[in-house]
Scaffold this motif. Structure first.
Motif, PDB file in Angstrom:
ATOM      1  N   UNK A   8       0.837  -1.200   0.000  1.00  0.00           N
ATOM      2  CA  UNK A   8       0.000   0.000   0.000  1.00  0.00           C
ATOM      3  C   UNK A   8       0.873   1.251   0.000  1.00  0.00           C
ATOM      4  N   UNK A   9       1.877   1.270   0.872  1.00  0.00           N
ATOM      5  CA  UNK A   9       2.792   2.412   0.947  1.00  0.00           C
ATOM      6  C   UNK A   9       3.491   2.620  -0.391  1.00  0.00           C
ATOM      7  N   UNK A  10       3.943   1.528  -1.009  1.00  0.00           N
ATOM      8  CA  UNK A  10       4.599   1.636  -2.302  1.00  0.00           C
ATOM      9  C   UNK A  10       3.677   2.176  -3.375  1.00  0.00           C
ATOM     10  N   UNK A  24     -10.511  -0.185  -4.325  1.00  0.00           N
ATOM     11  CA  UNK A  24      -9.985  -0.956  -5.440  1.00  0.00           C
ATOM     12  C   UNK A  24      -8.591  -1.491  -5.115  1.00  0.00           C
ATOM     13  N   UNK A  25      -7.787  -0.669  -4.432  1.00  0.00           N
ATOM     14  CA  UNK A  25      -6.447  -1.104  -4.036  1.00  0.00           C
ATOM     15  C   UNK A  25      -6.518  -2.297  -3.096  1.00  0.00           C
ATOM     16  N   UNK A  53      -2.027  12.472   2.603  1.00  0.00           N
ATOM     17  CA  UNK A  53      -1.955  13.942   2.585  1.00  0.00           C
ATOM     18  C   UNK A  53      -0.581  14.427   3.022  1.00  0.00           C
ATOM     19  N   UNK A  54      -0.030  13.836   4.070  1.00  0.00           N
ATOM     20  CA  UNK A  54       1.288  14.252   4.551  1.00  0.00           C
ATOM     21  C   UNK A  54       2.383  13.969   3.532  1.00  0.00           C
ATOM     22  N   UNK A  55       2.317  12.808   2.890  1.00  0.00           N
ATOM     23  CA  UNK A  55       3.334  12.484   1.898  1.00  0.00           C
ATOM     24  C   UNK A  55       3.228  13.425   0.690  1.00  0.00           C
ATOM     25  N   UNK A 113       6.731   5.360   5.107  1.00  0.00           N
ATOM     26  CA  UNK A 113       6.609   4.331   6.132  1.00  0.00           C
ATOM     27  C   UNK A 113       7.146   2.992   5.638  1.00  0.00           C
ATOM     28  N   UNK A 114       7.639   2.198   6.601  1.00  0.00           N
ATOM     29  CA  UNK A 114       8.006   0.810   6.353  1.00  0.00           C
ATOM     30  C   UNK A 114       7.479  -0.014   7.524  1.00  0.00           C
ATOM     31  N   UNK A 115       6.656  -0.997   7.230  1.00  0.00           N
ATOM     32  CA  UNK A 115       6.108  -1.860   8.276  1.00  0.00           C
ATOM     33  C   UNK A 115       6.983  -3.099   8.396  1.00  0.00           C
ATOM     34  N   UNK A 116       7.284  -3.479   9.646  1.00  0.00           N
ATOM     35  CA  UNK A 116       8.080  -4.669   9.889  1.00  0.00           C
ATOM     36  C   UNK A 116       7.444  -5.485  11.012  1.00  0.00           C
ATOM     37  N   UNK A 117       7.486  -6.789  10.874  1.00  0.00           N
ATOM     38  CA  UNK A 117       7.030  -7.690  11.927  1.00  0.00           C
ATOM     39  C   UNK A 117       8.226  -8.014  12.815  1.00  0.00           C
ATOM     40  N   UNK A 118       8.156  -7.643  14.088  1.00  0.00           N
ATOM     41  CA  UNK A 118       9.261  -7.855  15.009  1.00  0.00           C
ATOM     42  C   UNK A 118       8.924  -8.986  15.971  1.00  0.00           C
ATOM     43  N   UNK A 119       9.834  -9.250  16.909  1.00  0.00           N
ATOM     44  CA  UNK A 119       9.619 -10.315  17.883  1.00  0.00           C
ATOM     45  C   UNK A 119       8.941  -9.781  19.136  1.00  0.00           C
ATOM     46  N   UNK A 120       8.268  -8.641  19.029  1.00  0.00           N
ATOM     47  CA  UNK A 120       7.585  -8.092  20.196  1.00  0.00           C
ATOM     48  C   UNK A 120       6.434  -8.974  20.653  1.00  0.00           C
TER      49      UNK A 120
END
Length: 288
Positions: A8-10, A24-25, A53-55, A113-120
């Protein structure tokens, strides 16, 4: 879901000067607009529309400083007038295009933004999946603003306005899962924007055979699956932490997604002063 949000970010980055059809996305990425918006807002801390909007304004700032025609810049980024563009620009940067062009700033850049799955998520969540038939939630409803952290004073005031014997009367009506007095949040903004209005109902779930007394509000909920998260600790902090963890840990790790519908909190046990409580958070879900 983490992969979907990064795509989505891309996509947003590649279409900053175009209208983004979010529905649609979402379909093209194999999910639903409702779930995608809720997960983005929960993990990013802002609605998808606000991020876009911010981007846009971050990138547009370079054009403004570069001295391009303001009307042309406004149209390029989807605004029909320099006035509308100026309002959006000021909301992000804290200064109008003319001021920024003259002074070179201030500029408040929204990074990509970049989303990452961590070990939290190394703490197991006490969760179960419940399938419920058509559900009727009855009680006393009010429109209140959404508050993410701490006690919501508007909900507090609504509950306090009810006579003491009304809580007992409602409790005797409970005849279906989730049992007992319930805190129901319905008609939520899909972006889960703080300050947006929702319908809050203080009530109970009743079965088909239960006669609903006059004067009570009713929310009809179709049959479906629910993810039920049990939590104990300081109230409402522990409950709100669990709510956040559903987006950060549980949904990215399980083959379920949110579906439209109310969220329900059932208080199972609590201290006399409500400083601590054991509760269940019920979220409507479907197979991803």
């Amino acid at each position: 879901m983490i992969s979907i949000l990064n795509r989505v970010v891309g996509y947003v980055e590649d279409h900053l000067t175009e209208d983004v059809d979010v529905a649609d996305l979402a379909r093209s990425l194999g999910t639903t607009e409702y779930h995608m918006r809720r997960m983005f807002s929960s993990l990013a801390g802002m609605p998808l529309s606000e991020y876009i909007r911010r981007r846009r304004m971050s990138v547009a700032a370079a054009d403004v400083v570069g001295g391009g025609d303001l009307l042309g810049i406004s149209v390029r980024y989807g605004y029909g007038s320099t006035e509308a563009f100026g309002r959006a620009f000021r909301a992000v940067h804290g200064a109008g295009p003319g001021d920024v062009r003259r002074d070179g700033g201030p500029l408040r850049t929204q990074p990509q933004l970049r989303f990452r799955l961590t070990v939290e998520g190394n703490t197991p969540m006490d969760t179960r999946i419940a399938d419920l038939p058509d559900l009727r939630l009855v009680g006393h409803a009010a429109r209140v603003p959404l508050i993410h952290e701490g006690v919501n004073p508007h909900i507090q005031a609504h509950i306090a306005s009810l006579p003491a014997d009304e809580h007992l009367r409602l409790k005797t009506l409970s005849s279906a899962e989730p049992a007992g007095l319930l805190q129901v949040s319905a008609d939520l903004d899909p972006d889960y924007t703080e300050g947006s209005e929702l319908t809050y109902l203080h009530g109970v779930a009743v079965g088909e055979a239960t006669t609903v007394p006059d004067g009570l509000d009713v929310i009809e909920v179709p049959a479906g699956s629910w993810a039920v998260f049990r939590t104990s600790g300081p109230y409402p902090a522990a409950l709100q932490s669990t709510w956040a963890a559903t987006a950060a840990d549980w949904f990215p790790s399980n083959p379920w997604r949110l579906r439209p519908g109310p969220s329900i909190v059932a208080i199972l046990e609590r201290a006399d002063d409500f400083s601590t409580a054991t509760s269940e958070l019920w979220l409507p879900v479907e197979r991803a």
